[in-house]
Design a protein around this motif. Structure first.
Motif, PDB file in Angstrom:
ATOM      1  N   GLN A  33      48.082  38.508  39.521  1.00 15.40           N
ATOM      2  CA  GLN A  33      48.812  38.664  41.019  1.00 15.40           C
ATOM      3  C   GLN A  33      50.041  36.779  40.763  1.00 15.40           C
ATOM      4  O   GLN A  33      50.906  37.223  41.152  1.00 15.40           O
ATOM      5  CB  GLN A  33      48.323  38.084  42.090  1.00 15.40           C
ATOM      6  CG  GLN A  33      48.630  37.850  43.155  1.00 15.40           C
ATOM      7  CD  GLN A  33      47.138  36.867  44.365  1.00 15.40           C
ATOM      8  OE1 GLN A  33      45.674  36.254  43.534  1.00 15.40           O
ATOM      9  NE2 GLN A  33      47.758  37.073  45.338  1.00 15.40           N
ATOM     10  N   ASP A  48      36.937  32.411  53.349  1.00 11.52           N
ATOM     11  CA  ASP A  48      36.553  32.304  52.015  1.00 11.52           C
ATOM     12  C   ASP A  48      35.091  31.476  51.838  1.00 11.52           C
ATOM     13  O   ASP A  48      34.876  31.531  51.055  1.00 11.52           O
ATOM     14  CB  ASP A  48      37.918  31.881  50.682  1.00 11.52           C
ATOM     15  CG  ASP A  48      38.502  33.140  51.051  1.00 11.52           C
ATOM     16  OD1 ASP A  48      38.616  34.221  51.537  1.00 11.52           O
ATOM     17  OD2 ASP A  48      39.511  32.651  50.182  1.00 11.52           O
ATOM     18  N   ASP A  69      43.958  35.299  39.855  1.00 17.52           N
ATOM     19  CA  ASP A  69      43.879  36.942  39.553  1.00 17.52           C
ATOM     20  C   ASP A  69      45.848  36.489  38.335  1.00 17.52           C
ATOM     21  O   ASP A  69      46.402  36.115  39.015  1.00 17.52           O
ATOM     22  CB  ASP A  69      44.406  37.676  40.151  1.00 17.52           C
ATOM     23  CG  ASP A  69      44.389  39.231  39.680  1.00 17.52           C
ATOM     24  OD1 ASP A  69      45.537  39.120  39.663  1.00 17.52           O
ATOM     25  OD2 ASP A  69      43.287  39.707  39.300  1.00 17.52           O
ATOM     26  N   GLN A 128      35.210  34.433  41.768  1.00 20.73           N
ATOM     27  CA  GLN A 128      34.773  34.356  42.899  1.00 20.73           C
ATOM     28  C   GLN A 128      33.672  32.743  42.749  1.00 20.73           C
ATOM     29  O   GLN A 128      32.160  33.349  43.232  1.00 20.73           O
ATOM     30  CB  GLN A 128      34.000  35.735  43.173  1.00 20.73           C
ATOM     31  CG  GLN A 128      35.317  36.546  43.158  1.00 20.73           C
ATOM     32  CD  GLN A 128      35.355  36.571  44.820  1.00 20.73           C
ATOM     33  OE1 GLN A 128      34.476  36.358  45.920  1.00 20.73           O
ATOM     34  NE2 GLN A 128      36.577  36.063  44.903  1.00 20.73           N
ATOM     35  N   GLN A 169      42.452  29.546  55.686  1.00 21.61           N
ATOM     36  CA  GLN A 169      41.028  29.981  54.289  1.00 21.61           C
ATOM     37  C   GLN A 169      40.343  30.082  53.977  1.00 21.61           C
ATOM     38  O   GLN A 169      39.342  30.585  53.540  1.00 21.61           O
ATOM     39  CB  GLN A 169      43.225  30.272  53.734  1.00 21.61           C
ATOM     40  CG  GLN A 169      42.254  31.441  52.228  1.00 21.61           C
ATOM     41  CD  GLN A 169      43.940  31.159  50.892  1.00 21.61           C
ATOM     42  OE1 GLN A 169      45.115  30.230  51.345  1.00 21.61           O
ATOM     43  NE2 GLN A 169      42.982  32.094  50.614  1.00 21.61           N
ATOM     44  N   GLN A 229      44.044  35.291  45.164  1.00 19.26           N
ATOM     45  CA  GLN A 229      42.942  36.022  45.105  1.00 19.26           C
ATOM     46  C   GLN A 229      42.300  35.077  43.917  1.00 19.26           C
ATOM     47  O   GLN A 229      42.583  34.236  42.863  1.00 19.26           O
ATOM     48  CB  GLN A 229      43.116  37.275  44.695  1.00 19.26           C
ATOM     49  CG  GLN A 229      40.561  37.869  44.189  1.00 19.26           C
ATOM     50  CD  GLN A 229      41.772  39.148  43.517  1.00 19.26           C
ATOM     51  OE1 GLN A 229      42.778  39.728  43.856  1.00 19.26           O
ATOM     52  NE2 GLN A 229      40.504  39.631  43.589  1.00 19.26           N
ATOM     53  N   ASN A 230      40.564  34.309  44.224  1.00 11.98           N
ATOM     54  CA  ASN A 230      40.228  33.585  43.359  1.00 11.98           C
ATOM     55  C   ASN A 230      39.129  34.721  43.215  1.00 11.98           C
ATOM     56  O   ASN A 230      38.050  35.357  43.307  1.00 11.98           O
ATOM     57  CB  ASN A 230      39.666  32.367  43.850  1.00 11.98           C
ATOM     58  CG  ASN A 230      37.950  31.858  43.043  1.00 11.98           C
ATOM     59  OD1 ASN A 230      38.466  31.560  41.693  1.00 11.98           O
ATOM     60  ND2 ASN A 230      37.634  31.170  43.524  1.00 11.98           N
ATOM     61  N   VAL A 231      39.453  35.443  41.170  1.00 10.55           N
ATOM     62  CA  VAL A 231      38.930  36.104  41.221  1.00 10.55           C
ATOM     63  C   VAL A 231      37.484  35.014  40.037  1.00 10.55           C
ATOM     64  O   VAL A 231      36.873  36.023  39.488  1.00 10.55           O
ATOM     65  CB  VAL A 231      40.194  36.704  39.223  1.00 10.55           C
ATOM     66  CG1 VAL A 231      40.582  37.021  40.283  1.00 10.55           C
ATOM     67  CG2 VAL A 231      40.287  35.463  38.496  1.00 10.55           C
ATOM     68  N   THR A 289      38.495  28.899  47.977  1.00  9.71           N
ATOM     69  CA  THR A 289      39.722  29.343  48.022  1.00  9.71           C
ATOM     70  C   THR A 289      40.830  28.725  47.519  1.00  9.71           C
ATOM     71  O   THR A 289      40.818  28.148  46.429  1.00  9.71           O
ATOM     72  CB  THR A 289      40.199  29.664  49.506  1.00  9.71           C
ATOM     73  OG1 THR A 289      41.153  30.621  50.008  1.00  9.71           O
ATOM     74  CG2 THR A 289      40.777  27.877  49.999  1.00  9.71           C
TER      75      THR A 289
END
Length: 147
Positions: free
Chosen positions: A59, A19, A56, A48, A15, A44-46, A24
């Motif tokens: 999530q 990413d 998130d 980014q 992962q 998810q890494n909001v 990640t």
């Protein structure tokens, strides 16, 4: 000491590489009251970002509720560092909100190899711990799941 099944380690490393260069992140759940990481949940890494991760919020809520329903807790919270060694940053320490969790950091920067380290972070104090990677959990390998 944190004991991790090799399949979980391989999944985190894959992962992190997928990413990269974005950090990640994710959680490994296990039965409440245990120290047995079993079910990997990529998050998810909001943000980014290459140097910060943030779950998130929707999530995060969904995953924590699901763990509660399943009788699980976050045994491991993991993320990668894309530019620096696998050691908690000041921001990592500031946002460490699960005092019973192991905080695993993976360096996805080739300068540091596939470095993976684990820490306990409580009240701003960082303590590194050994990681034991195993091929079999005793006695319950059939409970191991990678989601």
């Amino acid at each position: 000491m944190l004991t991790l099944h090799i399949k979980l380690v391989e999944a985190m490393l894959a992962q992190a590489q997928k990413d990269h260069p974005v950090e990640t992140c994710g959680v490994i759940a296990g039965p409440i009251g245990s120290n047995l990481p079993q079910r990997l949940i990529p998050m998810q890494n909001v943000a980014q970002s290459e140097d910060f991760f943030q779950f998130d919020s929707l999530q995060h809520l969904k995953v924590w509720r699901e763990m509660e329903t399943r009788g699980e807790a976050p045994v491991v919270i993991y993320h990668s560092h894309t530019k620096t060694p696998a050691y908690p940053s000041k921001t990592d320490v500031k946002y460490a909100a699960e005092p019973k969790a192991h905080y695993v950091i993976i360096s996805s920067n080739r300068l540091y190899g596939e470095e993976i380290r684990s820490f306990r972070i409580v009240d701003g104090i960082v303590i590194e711990e050994r990681i034991k990677i195993v091929n079999t959990y005793q006695p319950n390998l059939e409970q191991l799941k990678v989601a």
